[in-house]
Design a protein around this motif. Structure first.
Motif, mmCIF file in Angstrom:
data_model
loop_
_atom_site.group_PDB
_atom_site.id
_atom_site.type_symbol
_atom_site.label_atom_id
_atom_site.label_comp_id
_atom_site.label_asym_id
_atom_site.label_seq_id
_atom_site.Cartn_x
_atom_site.Cartn_y
_atom_site.Cartn_z
ATOM 1 N N SER A 1 -45.674 -118.635 5.232
ATOM 2 C CA SER A 1 -45.949 -120.019 4.834
ATOM 3 C C SER A 1 -47.295 -120.196 4.146
ATOM 4 N N SER A 2 -48.143 -119.183 4.163
ATOM 5 C CA SER A 2 -49.409 -119.308 3.423
ATOM 6 C C SER A 2 -49.160 -119.383 1.919
ATOM 7 N N PHE A 3 -47.919 -119.107 1.495
ATOM 8 C CA PHE A 3 -47.557 -119.230 0.078
ATOM 9 C C PHE A 3 -47.242 -120.686 -0.301
ATOM 10 N N LYS A 4 -46.929 -121.510 0.682
ATOM 11 C CA LYS A 4 -46.430 -122.858 0.404
ATOM 12 C C LYS A 4 -47.363 -123.724 -0.452
ATOM 13 N N PRO A 5 -48.688 -123.619 -0.336
ATOM 14 C CA PRO A 5 -49.525 -124.452 -1.198
ATOM 15 C C PRO A 5 -49.215 -124.314 -2.682
ATOM 16 N N PHE A 6 -48.718 -123.173 -3.115
ATOM 17 C CA PHE A 6 -48.376 -123.015 -4.529
ATOM 18 C C PHE A 6 -47.167 -123.872 -4.905
ATOM 19 N N VAL A 7 -46.251 -124.039 -3.959
ATOM 20 C CA VAL A 7 -45.097 -124.909 -4.203
ATOM 21 C C VAL A 7 -45.573 -126.346 -4.388
#
Length: 776
Positions: A427-433
């Protein structure tokens, strides 16, 4: 006529006189005119043995002096040959095949070395007590022999045989002069045709054998004839390897004690001399107590041989040598390895020159991060656990200040989990979404559906993401969806914004790995390093401008004024609008204030971040930032064993909080543009930074970007905007029902409102104004 009676007697006597000697000679068997032989003693056997021994003795005696003369002539010829080939002593001081790399931190202090560091010092500049320690340890008759010490060799052979070793195994009995001959490889130089590598060449030079010992003798005699004792000792003390990459006693004194070899005391001299026996084993940076114990033995030898009196000996024993602060800390091993890998090999790992590299490293920050990580593991992790952790701390412009690549921070050249391990980001990828959606014009107040979702993936079939809690909240704002890390809401937002847009944002922020093309992209199934992820978050922190993490500021040949390489990283191109970046920062603050990252909350200091946990709990992340620093934390096992009960909001968040609390100790509070949220509606509102806002140009720029007045007073919030729009549902399939949209269909949201590439907006001006602060 009848002869007289007396005449006959006289004639008879004359006859007897003439014949008697001849009869005696015949009876004795001797030659005429020689004295008679002595009668032989003993029988035939004893006479034979005696004759054989006499013959052997005559042969040996006749051969020994001839053989001795031959050996002496050969020895003289060999010594004379070596004598003619020996250069001036100073030409033999530095025998390194590779150069060294000395690394300076952001304040210009040495913190790490690589390669073989060398510092030449002449005999008259070395502390006398250091020379005494070397002689007492290695060759107590150094000043009395001619290069070879038969007594020493015999004693060494006796010791080796008594210990059950071969005569030349263990103690070799070599004099200092012979050891110098070995260090010089008997005058041979590396030949790539004869040896495969320099390592093979050095191994051959160090090899102990009878023939090698024999060859050392004429070379040692030649050195004794050409050089003074001080010259020989000087060569020895400048060429010897003393552990931790230090070649020579000057380099070792600087490495371990941060002082010159001219200034060491008796305890330090004993520790340095003790390294000669086994440099890596007795290196104080490996085991200080073992090095001190070895130094005590050397002090005893110095005392026995009269180099130290009783008072000096007692003082040195009671006050053992200690490492300098930098050597004891051994900070920055992983950081130094990373810098070495990031530079060109011919100027770093394979340099033949002595190189100095100025870096962004901050020793204070590194030590604080190490203390914090150790404390959390000591308090929260079971003893003996093989779980690993990595930490990266950088400034918002990408300047890396500290790096921990694993729990063992004393080793060098080991696997660096911060830069080399590629792991799923979760979920650390979610900010890019959310960055992609905000950049297209959506608002943190817009709502999206959090409910069961199934997407048909071409070639794979139905895919149904679920929330961590297995519960769903219905219509939620984007802010809540991010702060609570809701999976189904995030995937719906991704499908609305478009996967290509999400991939573009992630890649432009520095997510360099291959990104998944399927809908699971938004849940962090793609892999990245901690360094790259922390750099991407730094891009969010500085207002949407990408950064390239860097540690090297400049590289120059030692002694040169002109730098060969300068800074290669830093701030790059804009990725998302300043308005979108400001909104995302505010949303990420709510992750810490009210969401999954509450364990990362810093008392009295605004912070923003995001948790991350991968499938099967193999990786746990927390990455976030304050006004001064951007820090990333990863935790997991090297063999991908699942973590037991650990999520990104657990131990990684606690490690992050501990690290950030340590490194911010004593620093002023800086804002993030200070986006606060109404606790009821979670609507962003810009709050004043205090005074006229001049103290925080970034906050003023963000306020202008949002179309709101610049902050005027502490705690004076601007009116909150009305609730935002509800985003369309990209498609929901109830169990057993048909999908609401074709498989792999991408539903795009409104077109992005990006400023022109050369836009000199208020945020860019503000960042330029404070860029110098981040580079300090």
């Amino acid at each position: 006529m009848k002869k007289p009676t007396g005449t006959g007697r006289i004639v008879a006597d004359k006859r007897n006189f003439d014949q008697a000697p001849q009869k005696r000679q015949k009876q004795s068997g001797g030659a005429p005119g020689k004295p008679p032989r002595r009668p032989r003693r003993g029988n035939v056997v004893t006479r034979g043995i005696a004759g054989f021994v006499s013959l052997v003795w005559r042969v040996i005696w006749g051969s020994v002096w001839r053989l001795g003369l031959t050996v002496a002539l050969i020895l003289f010829a060999a010594s004379f040959y070596y004598y003619t080939t020996l250069p001036e002593p100073s030409a033999l001081f530095d025998g390194r095949a590779r150069g060294s790399v000395t690394m300076l931190d952001a304040e210009g202090r040495v913190f790490a070395w690589r390669g073989e560091t060398f510092g030449m010092v002449s005999a008259d500049k070395i502390a006398p007590v250091l020379k005494d320690a070397v002689v007492a340890t290695e060759d107590k008759r150094f000043y009395r022999h001619l290069g070879v010490d038969p007594r020493g060799i015999a004693s060494a052979v006796k010791i080796n045989m008594a210990a059950g070793r071969g005569p030349l195994e263990g103690n070799g009995g070599s004099t200092i002069t012979q050891q110098v001959a070995k260090l010089l490889c008997l005058g041979e130089t590396f030949d790539p045709i004869r040896w495969k590598s320099e390592a093979d060449f050095e191994a051959e030079c160090r090899k102990s054998s009878i023939w090698r010992k024999v060859k050392e003798v004429p070379y040692a005699l030649a050195m004794e004839a050409k050089y003074s004792k001080q010259d020989i000792l000087n060569i020895y003390m400048n060429r010897s390897y003393l552990g931790a990459g230090a070649r020579g006693f000057e380099a070792a004194a600087q490495r371990y004690f941060d002082k010159s070899a001219a200034d060491v005391n008796a305890a330090e001299a004993a520790m340095l001399a003790g390294l000669l026996k086994a440099p890596s084993y007795f290196a104080p940076t490996s085991n200080l107590q073992r090095a001190q114990d070895r130094a005590t033995v050397i002090l005893g030898l110095m005392h026995e041989q009269g180099y130290l009196d009783d008072k000096q000996f007692a003082e040195a024993k009671t006050q053992p040598a200690a490492l300098s602060r930098a050597a004891a800390a051994r900070a920055g091993g992983y950081f130094a390895d990373w810098v070495m890998e990031s530079g060109p090999g011919f100027l770093t790992s394979e340099t033949t020159e002595d190189v100095t590299i100025t870096t962004t490293f901050d020793q204070r920050v590194q030590r604080a991060a190490e203390r914090a990580l150790k404390r959390i593991f000591d308090e929260k992790v079971a003893p003996g656990s093989k779980a690993q952790a990595a930490v990266v701390v950088m400034s918002p412009d990408g300047a890396v200040r500290a790096m921990i690549g694993g729990r063992d921070n004393t080793a060098t050249g080991t696997f660096n989990r911060a830069t080399q391990a590629k792991r799923q980001t979760g979920s650390s990828f979610k900010p890019f979404v959310y960055a992609a959606a905000l950049d297209q014009g959506y608002s943190p107040n817009d709502t999206v559906l959090d409910a069961p979702l199934t997407i048909n993936v071409r070639g794979s079939g139905p895919w149904s993401p679920q929330n961590y809690t297995r519960r769903y909240s219905g219509e939620v704002t984007l802010t809540r969806a991010l702060s609570q890390s809701l999976n189904t809401a995030t995937i719906r937002l991704q499908e609305i914004a478009g996967r290509d847009a999400v991939r573009r944002v992630a890649q432009d922020f520095g997510f360099a790995s291959d990104l998944a093309s399927g809908p699971s992209l938004g849940l962090g199934v793609s892999e990245s390093t901690l360094l790259a992820m922390t750099g991407a978050y730094a891009g969010i922190r500085n207002g949407g401008t990408a950064v390239s993490p860097y540690g090297l500021v400049e590289l120059r040949i030692k002694g040169d004024d002109q730098a060969l390489i300068g800074q290669a990283g830093g701030m790059g191109q804009r990725v998302i609008s300043q308005k979108a970046a400001g909104e995302l920062i505010g949303m990420m603050q709510q992750v810490i204030e009210r969401g999954t990252g509450t364990r990362a909350k810093l008392s009295g200091r605004p912070a923003a971040g995001k948790t991350g946990t991968t499938s099967s709990y193999r990786d746990a992340w927390f990455i976030g930032f304050t006004g001064q620093y951007v820090t990333g934390v990863w935790m997991g096992y090297d063999d991908n064993t699942p973590l037991k009960g650990v999520t990104g909001g657990g131990l990684p968040a606690e490690i992050w909080q501990a690290v950030m609390a340590e490194i911010h100790d004593g620093l002023p509070v800086e804002t993030l543009g200070n986006f606060a949220f109404d606790p009821d509606s979670a609507v962003p509102q810009v709050v004043s930074t205090g005074g006229d806002g001049a103290a925080d140009p970034l906050a003023a720029a963000l306020s202008e970007a949002l179309g709101q007045p610049s902050p005027q007073g502490q705690g004076q919030a601007q009116p909150a905007p009305t609730e935002g729009q509800s985003l369309p549902d990209p498609g929901v399939q109830t169990p057993g029902g048909p999908p609401a949209f074709p498989a792999e269909t991408v539903t795009s949201g409104p077109e992005a409102e990006m400023p022109p590439p050369d836009a000199d907006d208020a945020l860019t001006q503000a960042l330029r104004g404070i860029e110098g602060v981040y580079q300090q």
